[in-house]
Design a protein around this motif. Sequence first.
Motif, PDB file in Angstrom:
ATOM      1  N   THR A 168      28.668   9.671 -92.361  1.00  0.00           N
ATOM      2  CA  THR A 168      29.166  11.536 -92.168  1.00  0.00           C
ATOM      3  C   THR A 168      28.929  11.580 -90.885  1.00  0.00           C
ATOM      4  OG1 THR A 168      27.427  11.982 -93.015  1.00  0.00           O
ATOM      5  CG2 THR A 168      28.768  11.817 -95.167  1.00  0.00           C
ATOM      6  N   PRO A 169      30.375  12.562 -90.896  1.00  0.00           N
ATOM      7  CA  PRO A 169      31.063  13.360 -91.044  1.00  0.00           C
ATOM      8  C   PRO A 169      31.998  12.287 -91.640  1.00  0.00           C
ATOM      9  CG  PRO A 169      30.525  14.492 -89.289  1.00  0.00           C
ATOM     10  CD  PRO A 169      30.017  13.189 -88.892  1.00  0.00           C
TER      11      PRO A 169
ATOM     12  N   HIS B   7      36.701   9.612 -88.046  1.00  0.00           N
ATOM     13  CA  HIS B   7      35.816   8.457 -88.024  1.00  0.00           C
ATOM     14  C   HIS B   7      34.636   7.818 -87.177  1.00  0.00           C
ATOM     15  CE1 HIS B   7      32.863   6.554 -91.035  1.00  0.00           C
ATOM     16  NE2 HIS B   7      32.846   7.864 -91.983  1.00  0.00           N
ATOM     17  N   ALA B   8      33.446   7.716 -87.432  1.00  0.00           N
ATOM     18  CA  ALA B   8      32.936   7.031 -86.337  1.00  0.00           C
ATOM     19  C   ALA B   8      33.628   5.743 -86.405  1.00  0.00           C
ATOM     20  CB  ALA B   8      31.762   6.977 -87.305  1.00  0.00           C
ATOM     21  N   THR B   9      33.613   5.163 -87.315  1.00  0.00           N
ATOM     22  CA  THR B   9      34.154   3.250 -87.521  1.00  0.00           C
ATOM     23  C   THR B   9      35.882   2.716 -86.977  1.00  0.00           C
ATOM     24  OG1 THR B   9      33.621   2.847 -90.227  1.00  0.00           O
ATOM     25  CG2 THR B   9      35.953   1.816 -90.023  1.00  0.00           C
ATOM     26  N   THR B  10      36.328   4.585 -86.010  1.00  0.00           N
ATOM     27  CA  THR B  10      37.323   4.257 -85.112  1.00  0.00           C
ATOM     28  C   THR B  10      36.797   3.405 -83.902  1.00  0.00           C
ATOM     29  OG1 THR B  10      38.740   6.375 -86.018  1.00  0.00           O
ATOM     30  CG2 THR B  10      39.302   5.626 -83.971  1.00  0.00           C
ATOM     31  N   ARG B  11      35.680   4.065 -83.904  1.00  0.00           N
ATOM     32  CA  ARG B  11      35.412   3.069 -82.459  1.00  0.00           C
ATOM     33  C   ARG B  11      35.042   2.204 -82.563  1.00  0.00           C
ATOM     34  NH1 ARG B  11      32.078   8.048 -83.154  1.00  0.00           N
ATOM     35  NH2 ARG B  11      30.430   7.028 -82.691  1.00  0.00           N
TER      36      ARG B  11
ATOM     37  N   GLU C 261      26.130  14.444 -85.120  1.00  0.00           N
ATOM     38  CA  GLU C 261      25.080  14.514 -86.377  1.00  0.00           C
ATOM     39  C   GLU C 261      26.007  13.614 -87.431  1.00  0.00           C
ATOM     40  OE1 GLU C 261      27.546  18.060 -87.670  1.00  0.00           O
ATOM     41  OE2 GLU C 261      26.547  19.405 -86.941  1.00  0.00           O
ATOM     42  N   GLU C 262      26.929  12.491 -86.752  1.00  0.00           N
ATOM     43  CA  GLU C 262      26.806  11.485 -87.531  1.00  0.00           C
ATOM     44  C   GLU C 262      25.577  10.589 -88.077  1.00  0.00           C
ATOM     45  OE1 GLU C 262      31.348   9.763 -84.874  1.00  0.00           O
ATOM     46  OE2 GLU C 262      29.014   8.511 -84.730  1.00  0.00           O
TER      47      GLU C 262
END
Length: 276
Positions: A116-117, A122-126, A235-236
């Motif tokens: 999350t969030p 999303h973090a996965t984009t990175r 906050e991830e």
Amino acid sequence: MSEARKIHKAVIPAAGKGTRLMPLTKAIAKEMLPLGRKPVLEIIVDELKSTGITDILFVISEDKASIPAYFKDYPGLSIDWTVQKEQTGLAAAILCSEDYVKDEPFLVALGDALITPLDPPHATTRVLDCYSRTDAECVVIVQSTPKEESFRYGMVRPARWDGQYFEIDLLIEKPSPEECPGEYSIAGRYAFDPSIFDCIRKTLPGAGGELQITDSIRLMIDNGRPVWGVPLLGEETRRDIGTFPVYYEAFVLLSRDDPDFDEAKQPGQTHKYNFR
Ligand code: G1P
């Protein structure tokens, strides 16, 4: 971005037994546990869709027919599944996807790891960004983790930072705090070049007697191939939905955003919660 380093396919290993969530997981697969209105797995599928993934393969065990049944005709994605006969470790589960991914790079998202969030980007984009910008043969999402908890995770050592990403020179699966190589734990999202399959075939049983993908990635580094880490930011947060305390926390976290959770938000709603 070079077309050859663009990732379209993702693999979701979802064959684990869910032992620490018994007896609930005798009734429902761990990955299908609800978090508010949706199963964990659908939240992960929607995350992957938001990053541009178009094709997803579930690696399931024989008793998880509920997963393909739920995702039949899922809109906007091509979804397939394969059955892993014997659960001999995460590396063995990923090897089951070899015919599906063929010679393309691919993403792996663990079917019980929530990050999350959820809102895009999303973090996965990175992970996809790092894979496309570097010559990495593997990219992993990592989270800063106290050494006392290292025995639960694959832990990595940063060797060289480049902006917000770093190259990794050592990984150890479930090390003791004394052996722990660095402060970052692997957090359930990976990008791979198909060369990982040869490394998996050469991997020997490791922590817990299982074929560990962390050990296969280490073989990549031993072969001189670059492996990179993408830290979670701000906050991830990663949560492995594998124990009741984490499951309860994630359920409340995701239900809180639901318009029906807070009765004050619903004009005319008569229900009042009573948690006593
Ligand atoms: C797996 C991986 C481990 C990783 C963890 C994170 O472990 O082997 O490297 O840190 O997922 O979700 P498992 O939770 O299956 O023991």
